[in-house]
Write an enzyme that holds these catalytic residues in place. Sequence first.
Site, PDB file in Angstrom:
ATOM      1  N   HIS A 123       0.758  -1.129  -0.117  1.00 40.70           N
ATOM      2  CA  HIS A 123      -0.087   0.015  -0.177  1.00 40.70           C
ATOM      3  C   HIS A 123       1.070   1.345  -0.035  1.00 40.70           C
ATOM      4  O   HIS A 123       0.421   2.531   0.676  1.00 40.70           O
ATOM      5  CB  HIS A 123      -0.880   0.089   1.151  1.00 40.70           C
ATOM      6  N   THR A 124       2.178   1.237  -0.659  1.00 41.66           N
ATOM      7  CA  THR A 124       2.910   2.266  -0.930  1.00 41.66           C
ATOM      8  C   THR A 124       2.873   2.633  -2.222  1.00 41.66           C
ATOM      9  O   THR A 124       3.218   3.772  -2.599  1.00 41.66           O
ATOM     10  CB  THR A 124       4.408   2.030  -0.517  1.00 41.66           C
TER      11      THR A 124
ATOM     12  N   GLY B 203      -6.455 -15.356  -6.824  1.00 44.50           N
ATOM     13  CA  GLY B 203      -7.220 -14.171  -5.740  1.00 44.50           C
ATOM     14  C   GLY B 203      -6.367 -14.773  -4.657  1.00 44.50           C
ATOM     15  O   GLY B 203      -6.976 -14.243  -3.579  1.00 44.50           O
TER      16      GLY B 203
ATOM     17  N   LEU C 260      -1.180 -12.804  -5.015  1.00 47.95           N
ATOM     18  CA  LEU C 260       0.223 -13.208  -5.818  1.00 47.95           C
ATOM     19  C   LEU C 260       0.076 -12.766  -7.352  1.00 47.95           C
ATOM     20  O   LEU C 260       0.862 -13.033  -8.135  1.00 47.95           O
ATOM     21  CB  LEU C 260       0.707 -14.749  -5.553  1.00 47.95           C
TER      22      LEU C 260
ATOM     23  N   SER D 100      -3.992 -11.895 -11.433  1.00 55.15           N
ATOM     24  CA  SER D 100      -4.752 -10.997 -12.488  1.00 55.15           C
ATOM     25  C   SER D 100      -3.760 -10.207 -13.346  1.00 55.15           C
ATOM     26  O   SER D 100      -3.946 -10.093 -14.296  1.00 55.15           O
ATOM     27  CB  SER D 100      -5.762  -9.978 -11.677  1.00 55.15           C
TER      28      SER D 100
ATOM     29  N   ASP E 134       2.239  -4.760  -9.413  1.00 54.44           N
ATOM     30  CA  ASP E 134       1.961  -5.993  -9.590  1.00 54.44           C
ATOM     31  C   ASP E 134       2.440  -6.361 -11.243  1.00 54.44           C
ATOM     32  O   ASP E 134       3.233  -7.098 -11.515  1.00 54.44           O
ATOM     33  CB  ASP E 134       0.486  -6.428  -9.486  1.00 54.44           C
TER      34      ASP E 134
ATOM     35  N   TYR F 218     -10.198  -2.004  -0.850  1.00 49.06           N
ATOM     36  CA  TYR F 218      -8.772  -1.425  -1.579  1.00 49.06           C
ATOM     37  C   TYR F 218      -9.163   0.243  -1.868  1.00 49.06           C
ATOM     38  O   TYR F 218      -8.509   0.880  -1.600  1.00 49.06           O
ATOM     39  CB  TYR F 218      -8.320  -2.469  -2.453  1.00 49.06           C
TER      40      TYR F 218
HETATM   41  C1  GLA Z   1      -2.557  -4.991  -4.851  1.00 54.51           C
HETATM   42  C2  GLA Z   1      -2.419  -3.864  -6.011  1.00 54.51           C
HETATM   43  C3  GLA Z   1      -1.028  -3.266  -5.922  1.00 54.51           C
HETATM   44  C4  GLA Z   1      -0.536  -2.611  -4.415  1.00 54.51           C
HETATM   45  C5  GLA Z   1      -0.853  -4.076  -3.570  1.00 54.51           C
HETATM   46  C6  GLA Z   1      -0.644  -3.446  -2.088  1.00 54.51           C
HETATM   47  O1  GLA Z   1      -1.727  -5.807  -4.978  1.00 54.51           O
HETATM   48  O2  GLA Z   1      -2.723  -4.410  -7.256  1.00 54.51           O
HETATM   49  O3  GLA Z   1      -0.926  -1.970  -6.766  1.00 54.51           O
HETATM   50  O4  GLA Z   1      -1.276  -1.802  -4.238  1.00 54.51           O
HETATM   51  O5  GLA Z   1      -2.328  -4.543  -3.458  1.00 54.51           O
HETATM   52  O6  GLA Z   1       0.638  -3.279  -2.033  1.00 54.51           O
END
Ligand code: GLA
Length: 373
Positions: free
Chosen positions: A20-21, A106, A109, A112, A156, A206
């Site tokens: 979440h950064t 889901g 990891l 998607s 991701d 989220y």
């Molecule tokens: C999900 C989101 C990423 C990121 C993480 C948390 O995987 O797709 O962009 O924000 O959560 O770090």
Amino acid sequence: MQKTERHFFAPGRVNLIGDHTDYNGGLVFPAALNMGTYLTVSPSEDDCYHFSSENDPAAFTLRKEELTLRHHSWVDYPLGVVKEFTDRGFPVSGLQFHYRGDLPIGAALSSSASIEMATAVALNALNGSPFTMLELVKMAQHAENDFVRMNCGIMDQFASGFGKKNCAIALDCNTLAYEHVPLEMQGLKFVIANTNKKRELVDSAYNQRRSECQQALEILQQHTSVENLCQLTVSQFDGLSEYLTGGVLKRARHAVRENGHVREAIIALKRGDMTRFGQLMNASHASLRDDYEVTCPELDFLAEQAQQFPGVLGSRMTGAGFGGCTVTLIAENQVDAFVENVGKAYEQQFNIRADFYVAEIGNGAGEMMNYEC
Ligand code: GLA
């Protein structure tokens, strides 16, 4: 000459530290896994798009005009990417897309992102590679934000695109500057534990966290000139925190502190100080639990059991949270005992079996030249 069938692979990722950064303009430290999505693409005879997957019985045949329609299903990930190409002047001809994934779905990891990136590298190759990897990463993220309506950051897709064998990726999500940092493991392993907890409403929770961070930023911008929360150091933030209250204060505090954890963790890894790296993983989990409030009893149990287990240097949830996986840094000779004991304790506590994977760090997305059926 165009081959009739072409094969592509895009990996999932494990985020070692820094959750979440990314959408707060901060640092992340993920690594691509050797698990991910395999895609076989071949021309279709009827000028339609055919999507099928070995992981889901739902198959789709769509006409080109139907491209803007969401299906609230796995097919939205590749469809969003097809739309990205079309919108940029690369209309996609009729194709069969056949997917096979070996990541748990889901489970935080990035299954998607790996579907999106496999689709993106495939369409790029079929079009003569008009886009760079960074452009493909941004297109895949945009597909998820705009088409799937999950307001994710860039981590991701970036990790799936830019993975490198046995390296983690130190990525600054503000500038997109990155560095591959070799994982010199000194007899240690990263073990992933999947809670197998069904995650529900992750997207809305989220998106809500993300908007709380945005609120915090807008308030702080009345008192200091920053473009994102992660531009603040911990002490600058502490000096401004009186302007924030409640949940908004906690979310912002996590973002700023977690960014500090990542910065220090990258230095620790480069120095070979794995003990410090592990301590930072523990601090990260505590912040995600107490301030960001994205853990759950299952994740907390796995992380706490791990943190107390002999040979473990650190353990934390990885990814978005609300379920999904933990990642644990552990002495290789303790892995079997860890899997057995923590697995048993988890099953006794929650009546669900956890799955464990020793993380193998692989390369980023691309075409598989030597594909054998
Ligand atoms: C999900 C989101 C990423 C990121 C993480 C948390 O995987 O797709 O962009 O924000 O959560 O770090």
